[in-house]
Design an enzyme around this catalytic site. Sequence first.
Site, PDB file in Angstrom:
ATOM      1  N   HIS A 100     -19.345 -48.871  10.741  1.00 36.15           N
ATOM      2  CA  HIS A 100     -19.972 -50.059  11.333  1.00 36.15           C
ATOM      3  C   HIS A 100     -18.905 -50.891  12.016  1.00 36.15           C
ATOM      4  CE1 HIS A 100     -23.771 -49.153   9.514  1.00 36.15           C
ATOM      5  NE2 HIS A 100     -23.276 -49.200   8.301  1.00 36.15           N
ATOM      6  N   HIS A 157     -21.015 -42.426   4.716  1.00 38.30           N
ATOM      7  CA  HIS A 157     -22.255 -42.792   4.002  1.00 38.30           C
ATOM      8  C   HIS A 157     -22.979 -41.568   3.431  1.00 38.30           C
ATOM      9  CE1 HIS A 157     -21.969 -46.820   5.365  1.00 38.30           C
ATOM     10  NE2 HIS A 157     -22.383 -46.632   6.587  1.00 38.30           N
ATOM     11  N   CYS A 176     -17.886 -39.818   1.760  1.00 36.41           N
ATOM     12  CA  CYS A 176     -16.892 -40.365   0.821  1.00 36.41           C
ATOM     13  C   CYS A 176     -17.091 -39.736  -0.559  1.00 36.41           C
ATOM     14  CB  CYS A 176     -17.068 -41.880   0.727  1.00 36.41           C
ATOM     15  SG  CYS A 176     -15.978 -42.599  -0.499  1.00 36.41           S
ATOM     16  N   HIS A 196     -30.392 -48.874   4.061  1.00 34.94           N
ATOM     17  CA  HIS A 196     -28.974 -48.563   4.303  1.00 34.94           C
ATOM     18  C   HIS A 196     -28.790 -47.040   4.276  1.00 34.94           C
ATOM     19  CE1 HIS A 196     -24.640 -48.266   3.678  1.00 34.94           C
ATOM     20  NE2 HIS A 196     -24.569 -49.482   4.194  1.00 34.94           N
ATOM     21  N   GLU A 223     -26.435 -45.008   3.333  1.00 31.29           N
ATOM     22  CA  GLU A 223     -25.946 -44.413   2.080  1.00 31.29           C
ATOM     23  C   GLU A 223     -27.088 -44.328   1.062  1.00 31.29           C
ATOM     24  OE1 GLU A 223     -22.825 -46.589  -0.126  1.00 31.29           O
ATOM     25  OE2 GLU A 223     -24.012 -46.037  -1.896  1.00 31.29           O
ATOM     26  N   THR A 280     -22.889 -48.256  -3.515  1.00 23.91           N
ATOM     27  CA  THR A 280     -21.449 -48.375  -3.821  1.00 23.91           C
ATOM     28  C   THR A 280     -20.853 -49.710  -3.390  1.00 23.91           C
ATOM     29  OG1 THR A 280     -20.905 -47.323  -1.709  1.00 23.91           O
ATOM     30  CG2 THR A 280     -20.990 -45.884  -3.654  1.00 23.91           C
ATOM     31  N   CYS A 318     -18.014 -49.087  -5.944  1.00 25.02           N
ATOM     32  CA  CYS A 318     -16.738 -48.629  -5.410  1.00 25.02           C
ATOM     33  C   CYS A 318     -15.648 -49.649  -5.740  1.00 25.02           C
ATOM     34  CB  CYS A 318     -16.890 -48.486  -3.900  1.00 25.02           C
ATOM     35  SG  CYS A 318     -15.337 -48.325  -3.051  1.00 25.02           S
TER      36      CYS A 318
HETATM   37 FE1  F3S Z   1     -16.125 -44.869  -0.056  1.00 26.77          FE
HETATM   38 FE2  F3S Z   1     -15.875 -47.239  -1.087  1.00 26.77          FE
HETATM   39 FE3  F3S Z   1     -15.126 -46.816   1.321  1.00 26.77          FE
HETATM   40  S1  F3S Z   1     -17.604 -45.881  -1.331  1.00 26.77           S
HETATM   41  S2  F3S Z   1     -16.468 -45.241   2.096  1.00 26.77           S
HETATM   42  S3  F3S Z   1     -14.199 -45.904  -0.498  1.00 26.77           S
HETATM   43  S4  F3S Z   1     -16.189 -48.607   0.624  1.00 26.77           S
END
Ligand code: F3S
Length: 286
Positions: free
Chosen positions: A41, A72, A94, A122, A124, A159, A188
Amino acid sequence: MEVKLARKLGFCFGVERAIEAAERTLAERGGEIASLGEIIHNRQVVERLAGKGLKVISEPSEAGGTVLIRSHGEGPAVLAELAERGVEIVDATCVLVKRAQRIVEELTRDGYRVVVIGQAAHPEVRGVCGYAPDVVCVDSPEDLDRLPRGGKLGVVCQTTHSLEHFGEMVGHIVARGYREVKVVNTLCNEVKDRQAAAVELARSVEVMFVLGGKQSANTRELARLCAEQGVPTYHLENWDGFRPEMAAGKGTAGVTAGASTPKWVIEEFAARLGEFDPAGQSATGV
Ligand code: F3S
């Protein structure tokens, strides 16, 4: 003016890996590859890669040749359609999104009805929801009436959501009295660290600038958290969005950036803000 950078900001490893995969594949194929959806993005990065030959398609039916799956990720139905079309896939999903997808499959296998806390639209979340049948996606207390009335629930989270939002939603779900609720933390840490650093910085400056694409969920969340600290906060894509009145009369500004904001955007913004003289400007508020 004095400019302070958040101790953690900008590109995460998942985004870096996706961009590296795109650049490597473009170099190997001499251009002419497509990304299913914009790779990240961030308009500047999308435009730079478009210049090297990365085109953007929005549906698997438009795919041919080589297709990059962005960080995503995608659901199994989309991957199957690409495979059927004989498309070569470069998978830059990811690892943390892959983990969430795998957990959703495992929860289903173990008899849990999967609940994803996240924004249904979204990319993802759409992908993750594809890894189990009848997934319920909720993102606010008003959505909870969509949950089943009983049974075993397996809960995961988008995440990029904040720990605070995840915790609140889990609290609401548990309070509905299910026999069993299994919660797996799929947040994440890269995002969590950026959020903690942004909040810490927002508490020590007079104005905050949060850099990143307007569509970037993690950037919007950073801006929300900063504003929540009571400091005027501006979510801008880059220096072009800056207006003198935003920093008028302020002595110290904080800068943070979402996980899809390149280093050069941050560096340029911080350098130009550092040269800005807020004295004599008239403030207009947030
Ligand atoms: Fe993965 Fe976290 Fe980046 S889920 S794409 S490391 S924001």
